[in-house]
Each structure stands twice: as C-alpha cells, then as structure tokens.
Design a protein around this motif. Structure first.
Motif, PDB file in Angstrom:
ATOM      1  N   SER A   1       5.794  31.295  58.025  1.00 47.98           N
ATOM      2  CA  SER A   1       7.217  31.618  58.181  1.00 47.98           C
ATOM      3  C   SER A   1       7.695  31.018  59.495  1.00 47.98           C
ATOM      4  O   SER A   1       6.898  30.802  60.418  1.00 47.98           O
ATOM      5  CB  SER A   1       7.432  33.137  58.178  1.00 47.98           C
ATOM      6  OG  SER A   1       6.746  33.738  59.266  1.00 47.98           O
ATOM      7  N   THR A   2       8.995  30.752  59.594  1.00 49.05           N
ATOM      8  CA  THR A   2       9.501  30.142  60.821  1.00 49.05           C
ATOM      9  C   THR A   2      10.975  30.473  61.034  1.00 49.05           C
ATOM     10  O   THR A   2      11.740  30.645  60.079  1.00 49.05           O
ATOM     11  CB  THR A   2       9.334  28.610  60.798  1.00 49.05           C
ATOM     12  OG1 THR A   2       9.739  28.071  62.066  1.00 49.05           O
ATOM     13  CG2 THR A   2      10.160  27.957  59.698  1.00 49.05           C
TER      14      THR A   2
ATOM     15  N   THR B   1       7.372  27.737  52.912  1.00 46.46           N
ATOM     16  CA  THR B   1       7.581  28.430  54.177  1.00 46.46           C
ATOM     17  C   THR B   1       8.705  29.458  54.055  1.00 46.46           C
ATOM     18  O   THR B   1       9.766  29.176  53.505  1.00 46.46           O
ATOM     19  CB  THR B   1       7.959  27.427  55.288  1.00 46.46           C
ATOM     20  OG1 THR B   1       7.036  26.349  55.299  1.00 46.46           O
ATOM     21  CG2 THR B   1       7.981  28.101  56.646  1.00 46.46           C
TER      22      THR B   1
ATOM     23  N   ALA C   1       3.988  34.311  63.529  1.00 51.87           N
ATOM     24  CA  ALA C   1       3.637  33.656  62.268  1.00 51.87           C
ATOM     25  C   ALA C   1       2.166  33.277  62.283  1.00 51.87           C
ATOM     26  O   ALA C   1       1.464  33.438  63.293  1.00 51.87           O
ATOM     27  CB  ALA C   1       4.512  32.419  62.065  1.00 51.87           C
TER      28      ALA C   1
END
Length: 393
Positions: free
Chosen positions: A35-36, A2, A17
């Motif tokens: 992604s975060t 991630t 995302a």
C-alpha cells in the motif's frame, strides 16, 4: 494491486507498509509496496516525492495497477515507513483543483472545452478550444473562478460504474470502458479525473491568470493558484519596490519615470550614433592613406561588427580596392570587392570558411562570416589575404 491510500486519505503525511518486491533497473531500485500514500505521475499531475525509511524517493509511477517507488538506495527492512513531501503534495492539489475550477468557469462563460493540461513547478497551463479571447473575457472567467473558491464548495471524489445511473453529466466526455473516477465540485463541476484534490474550494485560496496566447487552433492560458499567487505577489511587490528605489520615486510614478528615461536614452543613442559616424568618416580617410596596396586589411580590436560595416561603407567607393575587415569583439569578418579582378566573395567564403570552423556566405561582391573564437577568425583573415594576393598576381 497496490492499495492506493492517497485516494482515501490525501492529507496523510506518514504511512506504514510492507515491501512486496524490489527491482533493480538501470542503476535504480524500483520498490513495490502493498500500500502507498505516494501519488504516481498521471492525469496531468506530477508524482509525489519524499522518503521511505529515511531514504529518498525520487520518482513514483504506476504500471499494471502497481505503484513503483524509484530510489537510489536499497531498502533492507520488510516493514517500512513512508513520508510524503506534503508541502509539494498540497501545492499540486491546490493547482489541480484550481485547474478544474478555472476550466469549468471557461466552460460556463464561453462554452469552451479544455483540450490539455500541464502542471509545472512554476505555473499551470490549460489549452482551450477557442481563439475568441480578450482581456474582458479573461477578467470575467477569473472573477467567476474566484467567486466559486470563496463559496467554499465541497470537493469530493468517487468511482461510478455508470454515469447515467447516477445522473452525472461530465463537463468533458471521456472514452473509458468501465468504472470512472469523478471529481465533483459542489454542483458547479463534474469531471473525470484520476488526480488528488483539496477537500473544498476555499483551500485553493485564489486563482490568478498570468497571461494567454494563441496556440494552434485554440488558446493557452497560464495561471497559478494558492500559495503560488501569494509568492508571486511578494516577488512582484519586491521588484516594484526595488525599481522605485532605483528611480528614486514613488511606485505609482515608476512608469512615467521609466518612459522619461527611455526617451533620454534614445536621444543619447542618436547623438552617439551621429558622433560615431563622424569619427568613422574621419578615421577612414587616415586608414586609406596608410594603405599601400589594393588590399585594405584591418582587424579591429574593440569595434563592433556594426562599426566595421560603417567603415566598409566609407571604403567601398574606392576604385578597385579589396576590402577585408574583421571585428575581434564579435568574431566576424567582411570581404567586399567590385573591381576588375576575378574575385567572387560569396564563393570564396562558401568554399573555404568551413575549414576554419566558421559560417557565412554572400554575393559575388560582398560576403560575411562568423566564428566561434578569435583564433579561427584571424586564421581565416590571413588565409583571405594570402589567397587574394596569389589570385591577383
């Protein structure tokens, strides 16, 4: 793995995302994004919470380099929008950055090392490896920490593959093979840390040490930073104001007023105790007159067990008298006997009280017991009376 947006842009509140995977585990949806901006629990810092496509994110964790978002409801769209609970995020950033500053201040003034760190919703705590602490030292450390905050030093984070190459000396050595994430506070402190922080010391605002206590071989320090200090001040100001109104005096006179009231209460309690003892002494004479056997069994409705014990002192000098006294108020019972009959008070309680969901015991001459409810107290009281009657016949 991630993409961890929270490291590059810790002030980001919204992000877009794509969903890579959703796992259903123990009735919860564990959502993996490409992604975060949600920070997972780790490094002593709690995880972020918030929303993904308006659905609540309850918990965030990292496993094998992937960040999972735990949710009650299932996401249906591949592309999602995340929203961080930034008020909570910023609070954690303030507290964590403040912890670095305070730990470094302890290290600089006392030469101590931080052995553990806890960031809770009400307070932050660190354990330092010394018990040689007093109020004066705490004051010096707190003043240095707040001076550093006011200096407005930059706080930056970066990853290095070799500390020696970059001539970086960490405040506390860490045993990690490979790249190390360093959090630098000006030239005041260098620490290995995977948490997220504010961008300068001024954003921590202030640090207040609440208390300290010995803990194993060190000392545990409790403190708060930033908005928590402001809220704590307001709460204590309101409390002080409420107390001064209650005592009908100025805030600066509250302590003396309280001491005077406490002295008055102590004197009144002594008077009440003396009067109670006189009443019990007189009343016990009448109760003995009403007893027509060698078993004195009284179940007191409103008297405390402390009062019951005072009655027992008055009765216990009566020859060959078996005393069974109970307090419904406290659900406690007392058996006292030192006469000629073969009655062992302690054994009688030990062998039978459990049948009535009670606890207790004692010596051959006196025993006490306590019960969860009055019903079982009365049943055990009646059992004692019948058992003793049968034993002495």
């Amino acid at each position: 793995m991630t993409q961890k947006i929270y490291y590059d842009t810790p002030y980001l509140k919204h992000f877009n995302a794509k969903i890579k995977e959703i796992k259903f585990i123990d009735g919860k949806y564990h959502v993996l994004l490409d992604s975060t901006a949600f920070y997972p629990e780790g490094g002593g810092q709690p995880c972020d919470t918030g929303y993904i496509n308006k659905l609540k994110v309850n918990y965030v964790y990292e496993k094998d380099g992937e960040i999972y978002h735990v949710m009650d409801e299932k996401l249906v769209d591949e592309k999602v929008n995340g929203e961080i609970n930034f008020e909570k995020r910023f609070d954690y950033m303030q507290q964590h950055s403040g912890e670095h500053i305070l730990s470094a201040a302890f290290h600089q003034i006392l030469g101590t090392n931080n052995t553990s760190f806890h960031l809770g919703d009400d307070y932050v705590s660190i354990d330092i490896d010394t018990q040689d602490i007093d109020d004066a030292k705490i004051k010096s450390v707190e003043e240095l920490a707040n001076d550093i905050i006011a200096t407005d030093l930059p706080i930056k984070s970066y990853v290095v593959d070799n500390l020696d190459r970059y001539e970086i000396t960490l405040r506390k050595k860490i045993n990690i093979d490979g790249p190390i994430r360093v959090v630098q506070i000006g030239n005041f402190d260098f620490s290995g840390c995977c948490g997220i922080h504010v961008q300068n010391t001024c954003e921590v605002e202030n640090i207040k040490i609440l208390k300290y206590e010995k803990n194993k071989t060190g000392t545990r320090i409790y403190f708060i930073c930033g908005n928590r200090v402001f809220n704590d001040y307001n709460n204590k100001l309101k409390f002080a104001s409420d107390i001064s109104r209650l005592f009908e005096c100025k805030q600066e006179d509250v302590l003396n007023k309280a001491k005077t009231q406490m002295d008055t209460i102590k004197d009144l309690n002594k008077q009440i105790r003396t009067l109670k003892e006189k009443f019990i002494k007189m009343n016990s004479i009448e109760l003995l007159k009403e007893c027509d056997s060698n078993i004195l069994n009284i179940v007191f409705e409103d008297e405390s067990f402390e009062d019951v014990q005072l009655y027992n002192k008055e009765f216990m000098d009566t020859d060959n008298l078996i005393i069974i006294l109970s307090s419904k108020l406290d659900n406690k019972i007392l058996l006292n006997y030192s006469g000629v009959y073969n009655i062992n008070c302690g054994n009688l309680f030990k062998e039978n009280i459990c049948q009535f969901d009670g606890k207790g015991g004692g010596s051959p001459k006196i025993a006490q017991g306590t019960f969860k409810n009055t019903e079982n107290l009365i049943k055990f009281n009646d059992f004692l009376v019948e058992y003793i009657k049968e034993s002495i016949l």
